[in-house]
Design a protein around this motif. Sequence first.
Motif, PDB file in Angstrom:
ATOM      1  N   HIS A  10       0.866  -1.173   0.000  1.00 34.08           N
ATOM      2  CA  HIS A  10       0.000   0.000   0.000  1.00 34.08           C
ATOM      3  C   HIS A  10       0.905   1.226   0.000  1.00 34.08           C
ATOM      4  O   HIS A  10       1.842   1.309   0.796  1.00 34.08           O
ATOM      5  CB  HIS A  10      -0.913   0.015   1.228  1.00 34.08           C
ATOM      6  CG  HIS A  10      -1.778  -1.201   1.343  1.00 34.08           C
ATOM      7  ND1 HIS A  10      -2.899  -1.395   0.578  1.00 34.08           N
ATOM      8  CD2 HIS A  10      -1.668  -2.293   2.140  1.00 34.08           C
ATOM      9  CE1 HIS A  10      -3.452  -2.555   0.897  1.00 34.08           C
ATOM     10  NE2 HIS A  10      -2.731  -3.119   1.845  1.00 34.08           N
ATOM     11  N   ARG A  12       1.158   5.670  -0.582  1.00 36.57           N
ATOM     12  CA  ARG A  12       0.489   6.959  -0.702  1.00 36.57           C
ATOM     13  C   ARG A  12       1.553   8.046  -0.687  1.00 36.57           C
ATOM     14  O   ARG A  12       2.499   7.986   0.098  1.00 36.57           O
ATOM     15  CB  ARG A  12      -0.509   7.167   0.436  1.00 36.57           C
ATOM     16  CG  ARG A  12      -1.632   8.147   0.102  1.00 36.57           C
ATOM     17  CD  ARG A  12      -2.657   8.125   1.221  1.00 36.57           C
ATOM     18  NE  ARG A  12      -3.856   8.851   0.873  1.00 36.57           N
ATOM     19  CZ  ARG A  12      -4.903   8.343   0.229  1.00 36.57           C
ATOM     20  NH1 ARG A  12      -4.863   7.078  -0.153  1.00 36.57           N
ATOM     21  NH2 ARG A  12      -5.972   9.061  -0.028  1.00 36.57           N
ATOM     22  N   ASP A  23       0.496   4.789  -8.044  1.00 32.82           N
ATOM     23  CA  ASP A  23       0.578   3.351  -7.788  1.00 32.82           C
ATOM     24  C   ASP A  23       2.036   2.956  -7.877  1.00 32.82           C
ATOM     25  O   ASP A  23       2.550   2.632  -8.943  1.00 32.82           O
ATOM     26  CB  ASP A  23      -0.260   2.577  -8.807  1.00 32.82           C
ATOM     27  CG  ASP A  23      -0.323   1.090  -8.473  1.00 32.82           C
ATOM     28  OD1 ASP A  23       0.069   0.736  -7.345  1.00 32.82           O
ATOM     29  OD2 ASP A  23      -0.744   0.306  -9.341  1.00 32.82           O
ATOM     30  N   ASP A 130      -6.028  -1.525   9.651  1.00 32.42           N
ATOM     31  CA  ASP A 130      -6.511  -0.913   8.407  1.00 32.42           C
ATOM     32  C   ASP A 130      -5.613   0.272   8.047  1.00 32.42           C
ATOM     33  O   ASP A 130      -5.963   1.436   8.255  1.00 32.42           O
ATOM     34  CB  ASP A 130      -7.965  -0.467   8.583  1.00 32.42           C
ATOM     35  CG  ASP A 130      -8.608  -0.088   7.261  1.00 32.42           C
ATOM     36  OD1 ASP A 130      -7.911  -0.125   6.231  1.00 32.42           O
ATOM     37  OD2 ASP A 130      -9.805   0.257   7.258  1.00 32.42           O
ATOM     38  N   PRO A 132      -4.760   1.477   5.009  1.00 34.24           N
ATOM     39  CA  PRO A 132      -5.344   2.412   4.044  1.00 34.24           C
ATOM     40  C   PRO A 132      -6.259   3.442   4.694  1.00 34.24           C
ATOM     41  O   PRO A 132      -6.286   4.614   4.288  1.00 34.24           O
ATOM     42  CB  PRO A 132      -6.115   1.496   3.088  1.00 34.24           C
ATOM     43  CG  PRO A 132      -5.354   0.211   3.131  1.00 34.24           C
ATOM     44  CD  PRO A 132      -4.916   0.075   4.555  1.00 34.24           C
ATOM     45  N   ARG A 133      -6.998   3.034   5.716  1.00 32.38           N
ATOM     46  CA  ARG A 133      -7.851   3.986   6.433  1.00 32.38           C
ATOM     47  C   ARG A 133      -7.004   5.011   7.186  1.00 32.38           C
ATOM     48  O   ARG A 133      -7.335   6.203   7.219  1.00 32.38           O
ATOM     49  CB  ARG A 133      -8.756   3.236   7.412  1.00 32.38           C
ATOM     50  CG  ARG A 133      -9.597   4.134   8.306  1.00 32.38           C
ATOM     51  CD  ARG A 133     -10.320   3.305   9.341  1.00 32.38           C
ATOM     52  NE  ARG A 133     -10.955   4.138  10.347  1.00 32.38           N
ATOM     53  CZ  ARG A 133     -11.519   3.667  11.457  1.00 32.38           C
ATOM     54  NH1 ARG A 133     -11.530   2.368  11.685  1.00 32.38           N
ATOM     55  NH2 ARG A 133     -12.064   4.484  12.338  1.00 32.38           N
ATOM     56  N   MET A 135      -4.032   5.965   6.331  1.00 28.03           N
ATOM     57  CA  MET A 135      -3.484   6.856   5.307  1.00 28.03           C
ATOM     58  C   MET A 135      -4.489   7.926   4.917  1.00 28.03           C
ATOM     59  O   MET A 135      -4.121   9.091   4.687  1.00 28.03           O
ATOM     60  CB  MET A 135      -3.070   6.043   4.082  1.00 28.03           C
ATOM     61  CG  MET A 135      -1.839   5.172   4.274  1.00 28.03           C
ATOM     62  SD  MET A 135      -1.426   4.240   2.763  1.00 28.03           S
ATOM     63  CE  MET A 135       0.108   3.465   3.236  1.00 28.03           C
TER      64      MET A 135
END
Length: 333
Positions: A10, A12, A23, A130, A132-133, A135
Amino acid sequence: MRPATSAAIHARTWIDGEPVDTDLEPATIRHALEDPSTLCWIDLVAPSPEQLGHLADELGLDPTTVEDALAPHERPKLTEIDGRLFFVVYATDMESRAEDREAGRLQTSRVSGFLLDHGLVTVRLDEDIDIPRIMANADRELAARSSDDIGVLVHVLFDYIVDGHFETIQLIDGDLEDLEDELFAEGGPGPEFSAKAYAVRKDLAKLRRYVVPMREVVLGLIRHEFADRPDPWFQDLMDHVLRASEWTDSLRDVIQNLVETHLQLQDSRLNTVMKKLAAWAAIIAVPTLVTGWFGQNVPFPGEGNAAGLIASIVLVVGLSASVYVVMKRKDWL
């Protein structure tokens, strides 16, 4: 713990505090982390030693910290090697139910991280957290603080971890309150009380191993990153860490007092039962004595006539009643 099915990445990036949709491929991670115009967060989920080792070679990470990032039993810590910080922290959660009640409900998930000049690399062994959350939370915090400092990313991650500690502590506190209600309920605790108390005590002892060392982790981070400029966000985080640590210490005292009280109540109930048995034994001894005397094959007053029977009945009833009254007044019955 929910193991990852396969290695995943993942990523960012932010430019001037604004998230940029990218990406990142493994080949471009090094360039993104070394670009001074960007802020980057790379999260690796269950990487193989070869994958992490290749990335470590690209970024110049210390081999010992890379080994610690994948080792199964690392304590929470913060270390500095060659001017770069490496940390290990644990998120906690409580299962709603457990098949083996004595095994406890506490579940943990570990995050290891490397602080670089323009980025953060985190390594997880499972997918319970989590990221991604988190981030996405960093998007809002970077915009709100008008900053592109790496400290914001670390604060967002640690804040999430510490909030999870508080939620876990609250659930354990609720379990202790349930045990207190059961302990002082009419009729006393049920047969499973000891197993429940043992499970909660085990959860609390395990939780302290992850909550208490967070004081040194956050304090070391503050000393290293903000020695020359106080940061209110990390000062607030430190306050939360101290509160969580003190709360776990107080709960340890509560569970200890709960177990001791349970033992004292058991002794008290045993003493009450023994007093009642002793009182009834004294009452039963009276007719045994009287009837034994009147049953002897020796002459006694009233032998062979109704007066002897009446006398024995009067003595049995009268003396037994007297002993019963005495025991009742002394609260033995």
